[in-house]
Write an enzyme that holds these catalytic residues in place. Structure first.
Site, short mmCIF file in Angstrom:
data_model
loop_
_atom_site.label_atom_id
_atom_site.label_comp_id
_atom_site.label_asym_id
_atom_site.label_seq_id
_atom_site.Cartn_x
_atom_site.Cartn_y
_atom_site.Cartn_z
N HIS B 79 44.07 19.12 35.24
CA HIS B 79 45.29 19.59 34.57
C HIS B 79 45.36 21.11 34.63
O HIS B 79 46.38 21.69 35.01
CB HIS B 79 45.31 19.11 33.12
CG HIS B 79 46.28 19.86 32.24
ND1 HIS B 79 47.64 19.74 32.39
CD2 HIS B 79 46.09 20.76 31.24
CE1 HIS B 79 48.25 20.52 31.50
NE2 HIS B 79 47.33 21.16 30.79
N ASP B 108 64.34 40.27 54.88
CA ASP B 108 63.43 39.16 54.65
C ASP B 108 62.13 39.74 54.09
O ASP B 108 62.08 40.93 53.79
CB ASP B 108 63.17 38.38 55.96
CG ASP B 108 62.78 36.93 55.68
OD1 ASP B 108 61.76 36.71 55.02
OD2 ASP B 108 63.52 36.02 56.11
N TRP B 144 38.29 23.89 34.02
CA TRP B 144 38.69 24.71 35.18
C TRP B 144 37.76 25.89 35.39
O TRP B 144 37.75 26.51 36.45
CB TRP B 144 40.13 25.20 35.01
CG TRP B 144 40.30 26.43 34.17
CD1 TRP B 144 40.08 26.53 32.83
CD2 TRP B 144 40.71 27.72 34.60
NE1 TRP B 144 40.34 27.81 32.39
CE2 TRP B 144 40.74 28.56 33.46
CE3 TRP B 144 41.09 28.27 35.83
CZ2 TRP B 144 41.10 29.91 33.52
CZ3 TRP B 144 41.44 29.62 35.88
CH2 TRP B 144 41.45 30.42 34.73
N SER B 171 45.81 31.61 50.16
CA SER B 171 47.27 31.59 50.09
C SER B 171 47.77 32.70 49.18
O SER B 171 48.72 33.43 49.52
CB SER B 171 47.71 30.22 49.58
OG SER B 171 48.98 30.28 49.01
N SER B 172 47.10 32.87 48.03
CA SER B 172 47.55 33.91 47.10
C SER B 172 47.39 35.30 47.69
O SER B 172 48.26 36.15 47.50
CB SER B 172 46.73 33.85 45.81
OG SER B 172 47.02 32.69 45.11
N HIS B 255 40.28 37.03 33.71
CA HIS B 255 41.18 37.73 32.81
C HIS B 255 42.36 38.39 33.52
O HIS B 255 43.49 38.23 33.08
CB HIS B 255 40.48 38.69 31.85
CG HIS B 255 41.38 38.92 30.67
ND1 HIS B 255 41.53 37.98 29.69
CD2 HIS B 255 42.27 39.88 30.41
CE1 HIS B 255 42.46 38.37 28.85
NE2 HIS B 255 42.93 39.53 29.26
N GLU B 257 43.67 37.19 36.00
CA GLU B 257 44.50 36.02 36.32
C GLU B 257 45.53 35.76 35.22
O GLU B 257 46.67 35.38 35.49
CB GLU B 257 43.59 34.81 36.51
CG GLU B 257 44.30 33.47 36.61
CD GLU B 257 45.13 33.31 37.87
OE1 GLU B 257 44.89 34.04 38.84
OE2 GLU B 257 46.02 32.45 37.87
N TYR B 259 47.07 37.90 33.54
CA TYR B 259 48.19 38.82 33.73
C TYR B 259 48.89 38.59 35.05
O TYR B 259 50.06 38.94 35.20
CB TYR B 259 47.71 40.27 33.56
CG TYR B 259 47.26 40.46 32.14
CD1 TYR B 259 48.22 40.59 31.13
CD2 TYR B 259 45.94 40.39 31.78
CE1 TYR B 259 47.84 40.67 29.82
CE2 TYR B 259 45.55 40.47 30.46
CZ TYR B 259 46.51 40.61 29.48
OH TYR B 259 46.14 40.66 28.18
N SER B 270 62.59 40.77 31.66
CA SER B 270 63.19 42.10 31.73
C SER B 270 64.46 42.13 32.55
O SER B 270 65.22 43.09 32.48
CB SER B 270 62.19 43.10 32.34
OG SER B 270 61.02 43.13 31.59
N HIS B 304 35.32 39.16 26.66
CA HIS B 304 35.78 38.58 25.40
C HIS B 304 35.91 37.06 25.51
O HIS B 304 36.17 36.39 24.52
CB HIS B 304 37.09 39.22 24.92
CG HIS B 304 38.27 38.98 25.80
ND1 HIS B 304 39.24 39.91 26.01
CD2 HIS B 304 38.64 37.91 26.53
CE1 HIS B 304 40.16 39.41 26.84
NE2 HIS B 304 39.82 38.21 27.14
N HIS B 305 35.73 36.53 26.72
CA HIS B 305 35.66 35.07 26.86
C HIS B 305 34.24 34.58 26.64
O HIS B 305 33.99 33.38 26.73
CB HIS B 305 36.11 34.67 28.26
CG HIS B 305 37.54 35.01 28.56
ND1 HIS B 305 38.57 34.15 28.32
CD2 HIS B 305 38.10 36.14 29.05
CE1 HIS B 305 39.72 34.72 28.67
NE2 HIS B 305 39.46 35.94 29.11
N THR B 330 51.37 45.85 25.57
CA THR B 330 52.15 44.62 25.39
C THR B 330 53.17 44.81 24.27
O THR B 330 54.32 44.37 24.38
CB THR B 330 51.22 43.43 25.09
OG1 THR B 330 50.14 43.46 26.01
CG2 THR B 330 51.95 42.13 25.22
N LYS B 333 56.16 46.60 25.43
CA LYS B 333 57.12 45.75 26.13
C LYS B 333 57.96 44.95 25.15
O LYS B 333 59.18 44.89 25.27
CB LYS B 333 56.38 44.81 27.09
CG LYS B 333 55.57 45.56 28.13
CD LYS B 333 55.03 44.64 29.18
CE LYS B 333 56.10 44.19 30.12
NZ LYS B 333 56.67 45.26 30.91
N ARG B 452 37.28 21.51 21.56
CA ARG B 452 38.09 21.18 22.72
C ARG B 452 37.26 20.37 23.71
O ARG B 452 36.05 20.28 23.58
CB ARG B 452 38.62 22.45 23.37
CG ARG B 452 37.55 23.30 23.98
CD ARG B 452 38.03 24.68 24.39
NE ARG B 452 38.80 24.66 25.63
CZ ARG B 452 38.93 25.71 26.45
NH1 ARG B 452 38.34 26.85 26.16
NH2 ARG B 452 39.64 25.64 27.54
#
Lengths: 283, 531
Positions: B79, B108, B144, B171-172, B255, B257, B259, B270, B304-305, B330, B333, B452
């Site tokens: 998932h 293009d 994951w 790909s990314s 981390h 990722e 953002y 925006s 922090h993870h 943040t 924004k 979890r």
């Protein structure tokens, strides 16, 4: 190419990308099967690799033809420069992960295992040192010193950087003979480097008992130098393509990004080697 | 010049594209590729959503009813991987493919063929992930994050996941190089960087994050692979390695990722909020600096993870404060978006509704993130449902709401027809209500201590879990309404004008709706720049 300022080349539909995807599918599945002792995996991997080679040949042939036809104006050239630069940056980050692992194992995890509670209760016989294969590794092995083959290899790669730059200057001055000689020398030095690297690995396995399975030292040593060697191989193959192209009369003093991109790549593997020499072999 | 004919032949003449499926397989057109990305992402969204519903069905009641614990773990892993890499990221890459050339006045993407390959790697990579469910031992059941030592012990499903991640990364990276080059090199004359639409800015910086972080993930899973099969000991203490090393490398990718997903979402918001406030974006320059600041800081907060892995106290303190610092840009924004609406003449079409939903709920997710950044609190809440609630507020109410805002905003430009506004609003309200029903209660579950990634739970958690499961099924089913709305808008309806939204600004609103197959082959002269 006066039209180039306002006009950007957009290629026609192409079937090469889907070949690339099929190749990746076969190679990924093949490798997984192979690693899990299912023999058909090898063949799938080989098949995928063959499709990949076909794709690379076809795709780059397209690009080279378009370039020689003058389809790529100044803007496309700038795009190639940005893209190659960012690609090399991504490669740097890939190596950074492995250098980071080396740092962590050497500076943090090995000392930690010898100190404190783990040192006192789990591994009382283990003392922190580098190189180390960890507390669970009981065989003798020796370190790969810096001043034998690695130092020669450093000299070879540095020299190859010089010959490549010489070739580049010759290209700009339209001295095709020097260009070809410089490129050929660079390739030669690259292949000698690779041969010596194979020699060094053979020594490591037979004389030093230094293997991929030799704990943290073996893991970081072989993955770092191995990925570097792989990149040198790639770079050398790319240089061969460039040499074939210069022999056919491709590239002009103004328009030769294909050459420059490969040169950037070669200098990049050169710099990675210097880091390896200092951080893996020497210190 | 002698080459002129060749150039004309390869490049400028418009033959009709190949017909049928070959059009999509061989296309080099950014609009085709953008559409493929968007469809693919929506299909993956449904696949990943179905997996989430398996999880929620199992958690409807305590005890084991629906699936085995092992399969439950596989669903948890797939998932997440499918939603992050298969649904959310491709959705925003789809937007970028479609809209960046239109927004900057380029004909293009910079590398049209490579663009095609970036897309066509995705089905292969996602195929590997889905295939891994059917091999002996099943898919990876590690979550994951693929933490060792568990991931070292898994079966060949793990190897498929590793190669799937490698391909997704390729790909990314290719996509990111393409986007960054397009933005840096192909803007219309007159469009300086500081006059660029905000969506392009967010993608420029996201592309940088991708190029910097995906190779690190590739390195991490490569080490996993060699630890699994070739006897290396990166993550094995017996060899001097450390399982925690994997967590460091993984989160150094992980981390940023967050953002990579959030920044393009900010970009869409925006664009949408100014259009429906009929005012230019407030504080354009500070928005740009805030994005850049978020991107840079995101590389320095990863641990922090990992507060409970035993990192030293000084490390915990540093990572706590560094994490809190992210709240400042943040906050810039969020306040800018609010200030954009201030005294604007607001109207509340579906894109605006989703943007407002984003604004409220993403801010909430940001605040629960601040709560979790406090080490002392996180030690209690780590691995509880509070964390699940937090990041679903960021990922679903942040990224998915923003993707819907963007989809409704640009859909008329893509299809040439207005979507059904009434159904769009129904879709929004259903999504909003069911989303909160699913995830808001999970805060309470987490605070009460429900862990979890466990298929069973203590009896006192039953009511909240039932509410959450009902909400999840409602949320899942309401997304089919979106499919219907899009299909309906493709078939016909009210013709969209070129401008579509009266308050919308930018070059994309100067081309007809639907946008012709080729646009801006001669760069437009850009005179905008109200910022």
């Amino acid at each position: 190419m006066s039209q180039s300022a306002s006009h950007y080349f957009v290629p026609q539909p192409s079937h090469w990308p889907i070949f690339g995807s099929i190749a990746l599918l076969l190679m990924a599945n093949g490798t997984v099967l192979w690693m899990n002792q299912i023999p058909s995996g090898k063949w799938m991997l080989a098949g995928g690799f063959f499709v990949l080679l076909t794709m690379l040949f076809g795709w780059f042939a397209n690009v080279i033809r378009e370039s020689e036809e003058g389809a790529y104006g100044k803007n496309v050239d700038i795009s190639f420069r940005w893209a190659m630069g960012w690609f090399i940056f991504s490669e740097i980050m890939f190596f950074a992960a492995f250098f980071g692992a080396l740092f962590y194992i050497r500076v943090l995890s090995v000392p930690d295992l010898a100190e404190g509670l783990s040192g006192e209760f789990l591994y009382p016989d283990f003392t922190s040192a580098w190189p180390s294969a960890g507390p669970g590794f009981k065989e003798e092995f020796s370190k790969m010193g810096a001043w034998g083959l690695p130092a020669i290899n450093t000299a070879l790669l540095l020299a190859s950087g010089v010959t490549l730059t010489w070739a580049h200057h010759a290209l700009i001055k339209n001295n095709r003979l020097h260009l070809n000689i410089g490129l050929a020398l660079t390739i030669l030095l690259g292949f000698i480097f690779l041969l010596l690297q194979v020699e060094e690995y053979a020594h490591a396995y037979t004389d030093y008992n230094l293997k991929l399975t030799t704990g943290g030292y073996g893991s970081t040593f072989f993955l770092l130098t191995g990925f570097h060697g792989f990149h040198v191989t790639l770079g050398a193959v790319m240089l061969c393509v460039i040499l074939a192209r210069t022999l056919k009369g491709h590239f002009t003093p103004e328009h030769h990004f294909g050459f420059e991109g490969v040169a950037w790549y070669w200098h990049f593997v050169d710099v990675v080697w210097l880091l390896l020499f200092v951080l893996v072999y020497w210190l | 010049m002698a080459h002129d004919h060749a150039i004309g032949h390869d490049d400028h003449e418009h033959h009709a594209p190949p017909s049928g499926i070959m059009r999509w397989i061989t296309t080099t057109n950014h609009k085709d590729i953008g559409s493929m990305y968007l469809w693919f992402s929506f299909i993956m969204f449904l696949v990943g959503g179905a997996m989430a519903l398996v999880i929620r069905a199992e958690l409807f009641q305590p005890g084991l009813q629906v699936v085995s614990p092992d399969f439950f773990n596989q669903m948890i892993t797939l998932h997440a991987l499918i939603m992050v890499f298969g649904a959310i990221m491709p959705a925003f890459v789809g937007f970028s493919n479609w809209m960046i050339p239109l927004q900057i006045g380029a004909s293009d993407m910079a590398f049209a063929r490579m663009n095609n390959w970036s897309f066509w790697i995705l089905p292969v990579a996602s195929g590997l992930l889905v295939l891994s469910m059917f091999v002996p031992g099943g898919a990876a059941g590690t979550g994951w994050t693929l933490y060792p030592p568990l991931s070292i012990q898994m079966g060949m499903g793990m190897d498929l996941a590793i190669f799937g991640i490698h391909l997704l990364g390729m790909s990314s990276i290719m996509g990111a190089i393409n986007i960054i080059t397009t933005i840096l090199n192909m803007r219309a004359p007159g469009m300086t960087l500081m006059k660029m639409p905000m969506f392009c800015w967010t993608w420029l910086i996201t592309a940088f994050l991708l190029i910097a972080s995906m190779p690190v993930l590739a390195g991490a899973v490569t080490m996993l692979l060699t630890d699994r099969h070739f006897g290396t000991t990166f993550f094995n203490a017996a060899g001097g390695g450390d399982p925690v090393l994997f967590q460091h490398i993984f989160w150094f990718f992980g981390h940023p990722e967050v953002y990579i997903i959030a920044l393009p979402a900010f970009g869409v918001i925006s664009q949408v909020i100014p259009a429906f406030s009929r005012k230019p974006l407030f504080g354009y320059a500070s928005m740009v600096y805030a994005i850049a600041a978020i991107a840079v800081i995101s590389f320095f907060v990863w641990a922090h993870h990992m507060y409970i892995t035993g990192i030293p106290l000084t490390g915990q303190l540093y990572f706590m404060y560094a994490t809190m610092v992210i709240a400042i840009p943040t906050g810039v924004k969020v306040f800018n978006w609010v200030a954009t609406m201030w005294k604007g003449s607001l109207s509340f079409e579906t894109p605006m509704l989703f943007s407002l939903g984003f604004l409220f709920l993403f801010t909430l997710g940001g605040f629960s993130g601040l709560v979790l950044s406090i080490t002392a609190v996180d030690i209690l809440l780590q691995e509880t449902y509070y964390v699940i609630a937090h990041f679903h507020y960021v990922m679903v109410a942040g990224a998915v709401f923003s993707a819907y805002a963007g989809a409704y905003y640009w859909l008329p430009k893509w299809t040439g027809y207005m979507y059904d506004e009434f159904l769009g609003k129904v879709h929004f309200w259903l999504t909003l209500i069911f989303f909160n029903m699913t995830f808001f209660v999970q805060h309470f579950l987490g605070l009460a201590g429900m862990p979890r990634r466990v298929p069973d739970y203590a009896l006192q958690f039953t009511e909240f879990n039932m509410i959450s499961t009902i909400g999840a099924f409602g949320l899942g089913i309401s997304q089919l309404l979106f499919l219907y709305i899009v299909l309906k808008a493709r078939k016909g309806g009210v013709k969209a004008t070129t401008q579509v939204w009266d308050g919308a600004e930018g070059l994309e609103w100067t081309v007809p709706s639907p946008a012709p197959y080729h646009t801006f082959e001669t760069p437009p002269v850009f005179e905008g720049g109200k910022h």
